[in-house]
Design a protein around this motif. Structure first.
Motif, PDB file in Angstrom:
ATOM      1  N   HIS A 108       0.831  -1.204   0.000  1.00 51.43           N
ATOM      2  CA  HIS A 108       0.000   0.000   0.000  1.00 51.43           C
ATOM      3  C   HIS A 108       0.868   1.258   0.000  1.00 51.43           C
ATOM      4  O   HIS A 108       0.565   2.238  -0.685  1.00 51.43           O
ATOM      5  CB  HIS A 108      -0.922   0.002   1.224  1.00 51.43           C
ATOM      6  N   LYS A 109       1.947   1.218   0.765  1.00 55.84           N
ATOM      7  CA  LYS A 109       2.836   2.375   0.821  1.00 55.84           C
ATOM      8  C   LYS A 109       3.514   2.605  -0.523  1.00 55.84           C
ATOM      9  O   LYS A 109       3.734   3.750  -0.930  1.00 55.84           O
ATOM     10  CB  LYS A 109       3.877   2.182   1.923  1.00 55.84           C
ATOM     11  N   ALA A 110       3.843   1.514  -1.201  1.00 56.72           N
ATOM     12  CA  ALA A 110       4.458   1.651  -2.522  1.00 56.72           C
ATOM     13  C   ALA A 110       3.478   2.299  -3.500  1.00 56.72           C
ATOM     14  O   ALA A 110       3.857   3.159  -4.304  1.00 56.72           O
ATOM     15  CB  ALA A 110       4.899   0.287  -3.040  1.00 56.72           C
ATOM     16  N   GLU A 111       2.208   1.894  -3.423  1.00 53.72           N
ATOM     17  CA  GLU A 111       1.195   2.507  -4.286  1.00 53.72           C
ATOM     18  C   GLU A 111       1.008   3.980  -3.936  1.00 53.72           C
ATOM     19  O   GLU A 111       0.865   4.829  -4.820  1.00 53.72           O
ATOM     20  CB  GLU A 111      -0.132   1.760  -4.149  1.00 53.72           C
ATOM     21  N   ALA A 112       1.005   4.273  -2.643  1.00 56.08           N
ATOM     22  CA  ALA A 112       0.863   5.665  -2.205  1.00 56.08           C
ATOM     23  C   ALA A 112       2.022   6.506  -2.741  1.00 56.08           C
ATOM     24  O   ALA A 112       1.821   7.620  -3.236  1.00 56.08           O
ATOM     25  CB  ALA A 112       0.814   5.732  -0.680  1.00 56.08           C
ATOM     26  N   SER A 113       3.232   5.965  -2.659  1.00 54.84           N
ATOM     27  CA  SER A 113       4.403   6.684  -3.170  1.00 54.84           C
ATOM     28  C   SER A 113       4.294   6.917  -4.671  1.00 54.84           C
ATOM     29  O   SER A 113       4.696   7.968  -5.181  1.00 54.84           O
ATOM     30  CB  SER A 113       5.683   5.899  -2.856  1.00 54.84           C
ATOM     31  N   CYS A 150      -2.226   5.466   4.039  1.00 56.15           N
ATOM     32  CA  CYS A 150      -0.781   5.499   3.793  1.00 56.15           C
ATOM     33  C   CYS A 150      -0.344   6.858   3.254  1.00 56.15           C
ATOM     34  O   CYS A 150       0.708   7.382   3.630  1.00 56.15           O
ATOM     35  CB  CYS A 150      -0.386   4.412   2.797  1.00 56.15           C
ATOM     36  N   MET A 151      -1.147   7.423   2.374  1.00 55.22           N
ATOM     37  CA  MET A 151      -0.779   8.709   1.781  1.00 55.22           C
ATOM     38  C   MET A 151      -0.780   9.815   2.828  1.00 55.22           C
ATOM     39  O   MET A 151       0.073  10.708   2.801  1.00 55.22           O
ATOM     40  CB  MET A 151      -1.720   9.045   0.624  1.00 55.22           C
ATOM     41  N   ILE A 152      -1.710   9.750   3.757  1.00 53.79           N
ATOM     42  CA  ILE A 152      -1.743  10.756   4.818  1.00 53.79           C
ATOM     43  C   ILE A 152      -0.526  10.599   5.729  1.00 53.79           C
ATOM     44  O   ILE A 152       0.110  11.582   6.125  1.00 53.79           O
ATOM     45  CB  ILE A 152      -3.052  10.655   5.628  1.00 53.79           C
ATOM     46  N   VAL A 153      -0.183   9.345   6.045  1.00 50.45           N
ATOM     47  CA  VAL A 153       1.002   9.095   6.880  1.00 50.45           C
ATOM     48  C   VAL A 153       2.257   9.615   6.191  1.00 50.45           C
ATOM     49  O   VAL A 153       3.089  10.297   6.800  1.00 50.45           O
ATOM     50  CB  VAL A 153       1.135   7.588   7.186  1.00 50.45           C
ATOM     51  N   LEU A 154       2.409   9.287   4.905  1.00 49.85           N
ATOM     52  CA  LEU A 154       3.581   9.748   4.155  1.00 49.85           C
ATOM     53  C   LEU A 154       3.619  11.266   4.073  1.00 49.85           C
ATOM     54  O   LEU A 154       4.682  11.885   4.157  1.00 49.85           O
ATOM     55  CB  LEU A 154       3.564   9.159   2.742  1.00 49.85           C
ATOM     56  N   LEU A 155       2.459  11.858   3.915  1.00 50.52           N
ATOM     57  CA  LEU A 155       2.361  13.312   3.811  1.00 50.52           C
ATOM     58  C   LEU A 155       2.971  13.991   5.031  1.00 50.52           C
ATOM     59  O   LEU A 155       3.760  14.933   4.909  1.00 50.52           O
ATOM     60  CB  LEU A 155       0.887  13.697   3.681  1.00 50.52           C
ATOM     61  N   PHE A 156       2.627  13.497   6.211  1.00 51.84           N
ATOM     62  CA  PHE A 156       3.130  14.105   7.436  1.00 51.84           C
ATOM     63  C   PHE A 156       4.578  13.694   7.715  1.00 51.84           C
ATOM     64  O   PHE A 156       5.357  14.475   8.252  1.00 51.84           O
ATOM     65  CB  PHE A 156       2.240  13.730   8.621  1.00 51.84           C
ATOM     66  N   ARG A 157       4.914  12.463   7.349  1.00 51.97           N
ATOM     67  CA  ARG A 157       6.273  11.980   7.606  1.00 51.97           C
ATOM     68  C   ARG A 157       7.297  12.791   6.820  1.00 51.97           C
ATOM     69  O   ARG A 157       8.416  13.027   7.276  1.00 51.97           O
ATOM     70  CB  ARG A 157       6.372  10.501   7.231  1.00 51.97           C
ATOM     71  N   GLU A 158       6.913  13.226   5.630  1.00 54.54           N
ATOM     72  CA  GLU A 158       7.845  13.940   4.758  1.00 54.54           C
ATOM     73  C   GLU A 158       7.803  15.454   4.956  1.00 54.54           C
ATOM     74  O   GLU A 158       8.557  16.173   4.312  1.00 54.54           O
ATOM     75  CB  GLU A 158       7.509  13.626   3.286  1.00 54.54           C
ATOM     76  N   PHE A 159       6.940  15.950   5.837  1.00 54.92           N
ATOM     77  CA  PHE A 159       6.678  17.386   5.904  1.00 54.92           C
ATOM     78  C   PHE A 159       7.950  18.213   6.055  1.00 54.92           C
ATOM     79  O   PHE A 159       8.217  19.123   5.271  1.00 54.92           O
ATOM     80  CB  PHE A 159       5.706  17.689   7.054  1.00 54.92           C
ATOM     81  N   LYS A 160       8.751  17.924   7.044  1.00 50.21           N
ATOM     82  CA  LYS A 160       9.937  18.746   7.301  1.00 50.21           C
ATOM     83  C   LYS A 160      11.031  18.536   6.254  1.00 50.21           C
ATOM     84  O   LYS A 160      11.914  19.380   6.098  1.00 50.21           O
ATOM     85  CB  LYS A 160      10.474  18.473   8.707  1.00 50.21           C
ATOM     86  N   LEU A 161      10.962  17.415   5.529  1.00 42.88           N
ATOM     87  CA  LEU A 161      11.962  17.167   4.492  1.00 42.88           C
ATOM     88  C   LEU A 161      11.818  18.137   3.323  1.00 42.88           C
ATOM     89  O   LEU A 161      12.749  18.326   2.544  1.00 42.88           O
ATOM     90  CB  LEU A 161      11.847  15.727   3.978  1.00 42.88           C
ATOM     91  N   PHE A 162      10.646  18.750   3.211  1.00 43.95           N
ATOM     92  CA  PHE A 162      10.425  19.653   2.084  1.00 43.95           C
ATOM     93  C   PHE A 162      11.229  20.942   2.199  1.00 43.95           C
ATOM     94  O   PHE A 162      11.287  21.727   1.261  1.00 43.95           O
ATOM     95  CB  PHE A 162       8.931  19.948   1.928  1.00 43.95           C
ATOM     96  N   ALA A 163      11.848  21.152   3.344  1.00 43.36           N
ATOM     97  CA  ALA A 163      12.743  22.308   3.476  1.00 43.36           C
ATOM     98  C   ALA A 163      13.918  22.204   2.511  1.00 43.36           C
ATOM     99  O   ALA A 163      14.573  23.198   2.207  1.00 43.36           O
ATOM    100  CB  ALA A 163      13.254  22.410   4.910  1.00 43.36           C
ATOM    101  N   HIS A 164      14.185  20.996   2.016  1.00 45.96           N
ATOM    102  CA  HIS A 164      15.309  20.778   1.107  1.00 45.96           C
ATOM    103  C   HIS A 164      14.863  20.708  -0.351  1.00 45.96           C
ATOM    104  O   HIS A 164      15.682  20.467  -1.235  1.00 45.96           O
ATOM    105  CB  HIS A 164      16.041  19.484   1.482  1.00 45.96           C
ATOM    106  N   PHE A 165      13.577  20.906  -0.610  1.00 49.46           N
ATOM    107  CA  PHE A 165      13.058  20.784  -1.964  1.00 49.46           C
ATOM    108  C   PHE A 165      13.018  22.150  -2.650  1.00 49.46           C
ATOM    109  O   PHE A 165      13.108  23.187  -2.013  1.00 49.46           O
ATOM    110  CB  PHE A 165      11.647  20.176  -1.944  1.00 49.46           C
ATOM    111  N   SER A 166      12.849  22.125  -3.962  1.00 45.96           N
ATOM    112  CA  SER A 166      12.755  23.367  -4.729  1.00 45.96           C
ATOM    113  C   SER A 166      11.413  24.046  -4.467  1.00 45.96           C
ATOM    114  O   SER A 166      10.455  23.410  -4.006  1.00 45.96           O
ATOM    115  CB  SER A 166      12.886  23.076  -6.223  1.00 45.96           C
TER     116      SER A 166
END
Length: 391
Positions: A108-113, A150-166
């Motif tokens: 499921h996580k792979a599909e969400a990704s 899964c998509m909601i979990v990934l959304l929050f898990r990645e939140f602070k990582l977006f500081a490194h994105f364009s």
């Protein structure tokens, strides 16, 4: 679309021998399942069968996954030997543990990704993604509900990582998260987490990417923010939000004022209620335009009628809509692409049809139009990204 780039038959051996785990296992299992959905006797279907044959003895670990394979084959009455083998394995597996398999979760996580990759690469629009998730959330299909979670979990898990994105990717993410809040797809604790993440971002330095992200998210659901007065108060108390985005703070404060008046004394003057009613109607017309219920041409025609009307209420509506435009035009540049195009068409028509004659207001409209067109130009710059799930 097949996710694995190596020979899928080889993937079967990797699974059989426990050489891949966690999310790589999920991707491999999903790749095999994708192959089995291909046309019968196609190369990919044959590869899928070959891969499955390698790790069929492990299917007892993943009852839900095994049941998906059986559903694919039973209608075709094919590969009956494998189907029987899988069904026997499923029968031996305790159903009490069927919903707690880490490997199935990884599928499921792979599909969400995958969906996130499609969003960030432009294969899926924000509206398409939100529409799909709205269906998944209310679906009776366990798989679709699991993907939504899964998509909601990934959304929050990645939140602070977006500081490194364009900034381009930040905009996409911000519109998506803000749209989830706006469309009430986040509720209870997930809504609390989202709102807290936005508030934390707004407290970051004004020149940081996280602050940029927080402002962009807030703009998407700013019409809902007055549902949470205490949250509004926390936002407007952040000094660098006030100094860098005064139009946004003013918008929130006006909403707070309306809420306060609604709960205040019933002895308010009639003209006060009249003014609030006019502003509410003006807001409604803009919301209808940006949601697609009214075209920009229809709003322009309505404004032209209001401007030339002898009716005091319609004249007041015209004035109120122009005032709102002047107060909130900077917010337009932070809208999603669909709304940006609507804003551009509206602003162009507004000046073209000479509905704006005051020099200062005309200048503001042109500034807004330039900002919107610049934003649209930035969005048109091609680029791709992979949404990597870090464990």
């Amino acid at each position: 679309m097949i996710l694995f780039t190596v020979d899928i038959y080889f993937a079967g051996s990797l699974i059989k021998n426990h050489l891949i785990t966690d999310h790589t296992l999920g991707i491999a299992l999903l790749a095999v399942l994708d192959a089995l959905h291909e046309c019968l006797f196609s190369n990919m279907f044959v590869f899928g069968i070959g891969a499955l044959a390698q790790f069929v003895d492990r299917l007892t670990e993943w009852p839900y996954y095994g049941s998906l394979i059986v559903k694919i084959w039973l209608p075709h009455e094919m590969h009956s030997d494998l189907v029987v083998l899988i069904e026997q394995a499923l029968a031996r597996t305790s159903q009490a543990h069927a919903g707690h398999c880490p490997a199935v979760d990884e599928v499921h996580k792979a599909e969400a990704s995958l969906y996130f990759n499609q969003l960030f690469s432009g294969q899926l629009t924000n509206d398409e993604m939100i529409g799909m998730l709205a269906l998944f959330k209310e679906s009776t299909d366990n798989r679709e509900r699991a993907i939504f979670s899964c998509m909601i979990v990934l959304l929050f898990r990645e939140f602070k990582l977006f500081a490194h994105f364009s900034k381009r990717l930040l905009k996409i993410y911000a519109v998506f998260l803000g749209s989830l809040i706006k469309n009430q797809l986040l509720t209870n604790h997930t809504l609390d987490i989202a709102l807290q993440n936005v508030l934390d971002s707004l407290r970051e330095p004004a020149d940081s990417k996280m602050f940029y992200l927080g402002i962009r998210v807030l703009v998407q659901f700013v019409d809902r923010v007055i549902e949470w007065p205490q949250y509004c108060n926390r936002i407007v108390q952040i000094s660098h939000v006030r100094s860098s985005h005064p139009e946004l703070v003013a918008f929130v404060e006006r909403g707070l004022s309306r809420v306060s008046q609604a709960h205040g004394s019933q002895s308010s003057a009639d003209d006060g209620y009249y003014a609030n009613d006019i502003e509410a109607e003006a807001t409604l017309h803009f919301q209808q335009m940006f949601s697609g219920q009214l075209t920009s041409d229809a709003v322009i025609q309505m404004l032209a009628q209001f401007k030339g009307s002898t009716d005091n209420r319609q004249q007041a509506l015209f004035q109120c809509m122009i005032v709102k435009l002047c107060r909130e035009y900077k917010i337009y540049a932070m809208y999603p692409e669909k709304q940006l195009k609507i804003a551009a068409a509206f602003l162009e028509s507004l000046t073209k049809n000479k509905l704006i004659t005051h020099p200062t207001v005309w200048k503001i409209c042109n500034q807004a139009l330039r900002a919107v067109l610049d934003e649209l130009h930035e969005m048109s710059v091609p680029g791709t990204v992979k949404f990597d799930r870090r464990t």
